[in-house]
Write a protein that holds these residues in place. Structure first.
Motif, short mmCIF file in Angstrom:
data_model
loop_
_atom_site.label_atom_id
_atom_site.label_comp_id
_atom_site.label_asym_id
_atom_site.label_seq_id
_atom_site.Cartn_x
_atom_site.Cartn_y
_atom_site.Cartn_z
N HIS A 39 -8.00 7.54 -3.55
CA HIS A 39 -6.91 7.77 -4.51
C HIS A 39 -6.98 9.13 -5.17
CE1 HIS A 39 -5.43 3.68 -4.07
NE2 HIS A 39 -6.68 3.28 -4.14
N ALA A 45 -3.48 10.61 -4.84
CA ALA A 45 -3.98 10.40 -3.48
C ALA A 45 -3.60 11.56 -2.57
CB ALA A 45 -3.43 9.09 -2.92
N TYR A 50 -1.69 6.06 0.74
CA TYR A 50 -2.49 5.58 -0.40
C TYR A 50 -1.71 5.87 -1.68
CZ TYR A 50 -6.57 4.89 2.55
OH TYR A 50 -7.43 4.44 3.50
N PRO A 51 -1.62 4.91 -2.58
CA PRO A 51 -0.81 5.13 -3.80
C PRO A 51 -1.50 6.03 -4.81
CG PRO A 51 -1.82 2.97 -3.84
CD PRO A 51 -2.15 3.55 -2.50
N HIS A 52 -0.69 6.76 -5.54
CA HIS A 52 -1.17 7.54 -6.69
C HIS A 52 -1.44 6.56 -7.82
CE1 HIS A 52 -0.02 11.13 -4.60
NE2 HIS A 52 1.27 10.85 -4.65
N LEU A 53 -2.53 6.75 -8.52
CA LEU A 53 -2.87 5.90 -9.65
C LEU A 53 -2.66 6.60 -10.99
CD1 LEU A 53 -6.13 4.23 -8.28
CD2 LEU A 53 -3.77 3.42 -8.11
N GLN A 56 -0.08 5.52 -13.86
CA GLN A 56 0.50 4.22 -13.51
C GLN A 56 0.43 3.29 -14.73
OE1 GLN A 56 2.64 2.20 -11.89
NE2 GLN A 56 1.81 3.00 -9.98
N TYR A 60 0.26 -3.13 -14.88
CA TYR A 60 0.49 -3.21 -13.45
C TYR A 60 -0.83 -3.04 -12.69
CZ TYR A 60 1.81 -2.01 -8.71
OH TYR A 60 1.90 -1.98 -7.34
N SER A 64 -2.52 -5.81 -10.37
CA SER A 64 -2.73 -5.47 -8.96
C SER A 64 -4.19 -5.68 -8.56
CB SER A 64 -2.33 -4.02 -8.69
OG SER A 64 -0.96 -3.86 -8.88
#
Length: 104
Positions: A39, A45, A50-53, A56, A60, A64
């Motif tokens: 990440h 990321a 791959y998701p950006h954290l 965020q 959530y 998750s």
């Protein structure tokens, strides 16, 4: 009756305050070192898919990570995240979520 109602409102307020208590940002930052491989060191990321954290929503992230830990999220790279989340305590999850949410 009025005193009971007031007591219930205060009690629920205390309970809900604990349920949404923010984690420790500094502890989350220390724990995030292992997350950086996928990440990014700053929560952004660098690997496609791959998701950006960074930045965020905190709740959530908590939900998750808890879903991965409970193996409720499947498909894609869920097996990797399930293994990572399995090693996290509830405090670790809260701390990581607080850290990533604090990044702007």
């Amino acid at each position: 009756m009025k005193k009971i109602a007031i007591g219930m409102v205060i009690g629920l307020g205390l309970i809900s305050g604990q349920a949404f208590a923010a984690g420790d940002i500094e502890a989350g930052k220390a724990k995030a070192a292992v997350c950086a491989a996928c990440h990014g060191a700053d929560g952004m990321a660098v690997i496609p898919g791959y998701p950006h954290l960074k930045g965020q929503n905190e709740q959530y992230l908590v939900s998750s990570l808890n879903a991965y830990k409970a193996k409720q999220r499947n498909g894609g790279l869920a097996a990797v995240m399930q293994a990572q989340a399995a090693m996290l305590s509830d405090a670790d999850i809260a701390n990581l979520a607080a850290y990533y949410a604090s990044l702007k």
